[in-house]
Motif scaffolding. Structure first.
Motif, PDB file in Angstrom:
ATOM      1  N   MET A   8     -11.802   6.210  -1.783  1.00 61.00           N
ATOM      2  CA  MET A   8     -10.730   5.754  -0.902  1.00 61.00           C
ATOM      3  C   MET A   8     -11.179   4.521  -0.123  1.00 61.00           C
ATOM      4  O   MET A   8     -10.436   3.545   0.010  1.00 61.00           O
ATOM      5  CB  MET A   8     -10.344   6.862   0.084  1.00 61.00           C
ATOM      6  CG  MET A   8      -9.621   8.044  -0.517  1.00 61.00           C
ATOM      7  SD  MET A   8      -9.159   9.267   0.742  1.00 61.00           S
ATOM      8  CE  MET A   8      -7.787   8.450   1.565  1.00 61.00           C
TER       9      MET A   8
ATOM     10  N   ALA B  16      -9.789   7.695  -4.686  1.00 63.94           N
ATOM     11  CA  ALA B  16      -8.676   6.935  -4.114  1.00 63.94           C
ATOM     12  C   ALA B  16      -7.322   7.499  -4.519  1.00 63.94           C
ATOM     13  O   ALA B  16      -6.293   7.063  -3.989  1.00 63.94           O
ATOM     14  CB  ALA B  16      -8.787   5.467  -4.517  1.00 63.94           C
TER      15      ALA B  16
ATOM     16  N   ALA C 179       1.397   4.284  -2.739  1.00 59.83           N
ATOM     17  CA  ALA C 179       1.260   5.703  -2.380  1.00 59.83           C
ATOM     18  C   ALA C 179       2.489   6.484  -2.836  1.00 59.83           C
ATOM     19  O   ALA C 179       2.374   7.605  -3.353  1.00 59.83           O
ATOM     20  CB  ALA C 179       1.069   5.843  -0.870  1.00 59.83           C
TER      21      ALA C 179
ATOM     22  N   TYR D  48       0.833  -1.205   0.000  1.00 65.18           N
ATOM     23  CA  TYR D  48       0.000   0.000   0.000  1.00 65.18           C
ATOM     24  C   TYR D  48       0.870   1.258   0.000  1.00 65.18           C
ATOM     25  O   TYR D  48       0.635   2.194  -0.778  1.00 65.18           O
ATOM     26  CB  TYR D  48      -0.909  -0.015   1.228  1.00 65.18           C
ATOM     27  CG  TYR D  48      -1.762   1.220   1.383  1.00 65.18           C
ATOM     28  CD1 TYR D  48      -2.988   1.334   0.737  1.00 65.18           C
ATOM     29  CD2 TYR D  48      -1.336   2.284   2.173  1.00 65.18           C
ATOM     30  CE1 TYR D  48      -3.773   2.471   0.877  1.00 65.18           C
ATOM     31  CE2 TYR D  48      -2.109   3.427   2.320  1.00 65.18           C
ATOM     32  CZ  TYR D  48      -3.324   3.514   1.672  1.00 65.18           C
ATOM     33  OH  TYR D  48      -4.088   4.649   1.808  1.00 65.18           O
TER      34      TYR D  48
ATOM     35  N   HIS E 153      -9.477   0.863   0.028  1.00 65.81           N
ATOM     36  CA  HIS E 153      -8.926   0.338   1.279  1.00 65.81           C
ATOM     37  C   HIS E 153      -9.542  -1.018   1.632  1.00 65.81           C
ATOM     38  O   HIS E 153      -8.857  -1.891   2.185  1.00 65.81           O
ATOM     39  CB  HIS E 153      -9.150   1.344   2.410  1.00 65.81           C
ATOM     40  CG  HIS E 153      -8.300   2.567   2.278  1.00 65.81           C
ATOM     41  ND1 HIS E 153      -8.679   3.810   2.742  1.00 65.81           N
ATOM     42  CD2 HIS E 153      -7.073   2.746   1.704  1.00 65.81           C
ATOM     43  CE1 HIS E 153      -7.727   4.686   2.470  1.00 65.81           C
ATOM     44  NE2 HIS E 153      -6.751   4.067   1.848  1.00 65.81           N
TER      45      HIS E 153
ATOM     46  N   THR F  45      -5.045   8.456  -1.758  1.00 63.36           N
ATOM     47  CA  THR F  45      -4.307   7.473  -0.957  1.00 63.36           C
ATOM     48  C   THR F  45      -2.804   7.699  -1.025  1.00 63.36           C
ATOM     49  O   THR F  45      -2.041   6.991  -0.362  1.00 63.36           O
ATOM     50  CB  THR F  45      -4.637   6.034  -1.415  1.00 63.36           C
ATOM     51  OG1 THR F  45      -4.367   5.915  -2.816  1.00 63.36           O
ATOM     52  CG2 THR F  45      -6.100   5.705  -1.151  1.00 63.36           C
TER      53      THR F  45
END
Length: 481
Positions: free
Chosen positions: A166, A199, A123, A119, A170, A202
């Motif tokens: 988002m 998203a 990002a 993740y 997630h 993120t």
């Protein structure tokens, strides 16, 4: 020497003043208040000091560029960024170091460390491919689209996730609802709703867990003080308690700025004022374009500044006490009210700056997300928020602080609007819930005015310390020597 008048000594106005002074402009800053910083301010009462606005500082290089010095000697890098608490006793320490944070998530929530790393790597990818285009350049045009930054950003296009929320992203990344809620919270960094916000946002956790968060030795307000001092060293003239009342034009060109006591001739104007207020009060002959009037705005906040007669070893500088039903909390905000259970943010600067509270005491900045002002009964909503916060602190932390509050002050949307000029108390200008929000903010320069520029949280690229500083950097690029 060319002259520039900057209206507003918020963080963006201060940054613009420094950048233009370095270019050789004669810079004059007009500020309605008695001190610099805008939303970044402070309260001092009976031995307690409170930062009143932003509380988390990332991308310190944007300040280093302005001060022309490394901040490591005056700014403390946080090892622990946030402590997250839930009603069932779960506690997650969000360590700054990505490896340590990933192991914490695995140990406490059963989320594989590899999932957290994946993740955060995504990002990082999004930020590194899009920041130059969407944060540090003007609102997208054909020129920026075909620039090096634009072509680099196009590589990330398939992974922007602009048309999913988002929250849905997630849920795909994490099976544990608490992990989903933890990362959903990053939507609130620009006043957004994780169930609606794209998203693309993120990328925000990258700033904390891949790059790090910092805290000035003198508290967050030290940033504003450092910038004002630097500007003064460069010859910038500050006029506090002198609000601009009107910008005079000849055609498209601004030539004077009027205040209650003076009129200043100028070659350029830079506004660090909420964009709705600029058009309503400073440029009344030119209405705010309808495409901005009809845009939904961001959330606001209710904040209590409590000086308490006790310490809290279980808390750190930044702490979150989560609501059990996060969706219900955001649904209530959308309807202009507060849910019966709220997520509480506790910021305690005296954990680092010992002089911010007397010995044996702490300075609590207790905040909940609130809707912008639509004429609600704020006395009633503020009392509701206060009771919910005190009850939640007692349930989760086992602390009844109601009798330990020695000093109390507050901010709510109407008061935020009065003190900062934010339209209806919205903290971040227009909402970022729309997938196209990055392209819908008011630009830093418009063709209607030949020599007027716009900085601050209500224009491109958005609110928060880094983005406000970025807006000044963009205007610096737009203005020729």
């Amino acid at each position: 020497m060319r002259r520039v008048v900057i209206i507003g000594a918020g963080i963006a106005g201060l940054a613009a003043a420094i950048r233009l002074a370095k270019k050789g402009f004669a810079v004059r800053v007009l500020e309605a208040g008695s001190q610099p910083g805008g939303k970044m301010s402070e309260i001092r009462k009976e031995g307690f000091r409170f930062d009143t606005g932003p509380s988390l500082f990332t991308l310190p290089h944007l300040v280093e560029e302005l001060l022309e010095e490394k901040l490591s000697s005056k700014y403390h890098k946080l090892n622990l960024i946030t402590r997250y608490f839930w009603e069932d006793g779960t506690l997650v320490n969000a360590w700054a170091e990505a490896d340590k944070f990933a192991l914490e998530m695995e140990h406490v929530l059963g989320v594989p460390a590899s999932a957290v790393h994946k993740y955060l790597d995504e990002a990082r990818f999004l930020y590194e491919h899009t920041a130059e285009m969407f944060i540090f350049n003007p609102v997208m045009s054909l020129k920026t689209l075909f620039s090096a930054a634009g072509l680099h950003a196009l590589k990330a296009l398939p992974r922007l996730k602009a048309f999913r929320s988002m929250h849905s992203y997630h849920e795909q990344c994490f099976s544990n609802p608490k992990a989903v809620q933890l990362f959903d919270r990053f939507a609130t960094y620009n006043g957004s709703d994780p169930y609606k916000a794209p998203a693309t946002l993120t990328m925000i956790p990258h700033l904390e867990h891949n790059l790090g968060a910092w805290f000035p030795q003198g508290g967050i307000y030290q940033i504003a003080q450092d910038l004002e001092n630097k500007a003064k060293q460069l010859g910038v003239s500050f006029h506090h308690n002198e609000a601009a009342t009107l910008i005079h034009f000849r055609g498209k060109k601004a030539y004077t700025v009027q205040t209650s006591s003076n009129t200043y001739e100028t070659d350029l104007v830079i506004s660090d004022v909420d964009i709705a207020r600029v058009y309503d009060h400073l440029i009344p002959h030119k209405p705010l374009p309808m495409r901005y009037i009809n845009r939904p705005v961001s959330s606001s906040a209710i904040i209590f500044y409590w000086g308490i007669r006790r310490t809290s070893p279980m808390l750190d500088v930044h702490n979150i006490l989560f609501a059990e039903d996060y969706r219900k909390e955001f649904d209530a905000l959308a309807n202009g009210t507060l849910a019966d259970d709220l997520t509480v943010y506790l910021f305690i600067s005296s954990k680092i700056v010992k002089s911010d509270a007397p010995e044996g005491c702490e300075n609590w900045f207790a905040m909940i997300n609130a809707p912008y002002d639509r004429g609600q009964n704020w006395n009633e909503l503020r009392l509701k928020a206060r009771n919910i916060i005190l009850s939640k602190v007692q349930r989760i932390l086992g602390m009844d602080i109601s009798k330990d509050i020695l000093v109390e002050d507050y901010a709510d949307p109407p008061l935020i609007a009065i003190k900062t000029g934010s339209w209806r108390g919205a903290l971040y200008g227009i909402s970022s819930n729309d997938p196209m929000a990055a392209f819908l903010r008011h630009p830093n320069k418009v063709s209607a005015f030949s020599n007027v520029y716009f900085v601050g949280g209500s224009v491109h690229p958005g609110g928060g310390i880094p983005l406000c500083l970025a807006s000044a950097k963009i205007v610096d690029k737009l203005i020729k020597k």
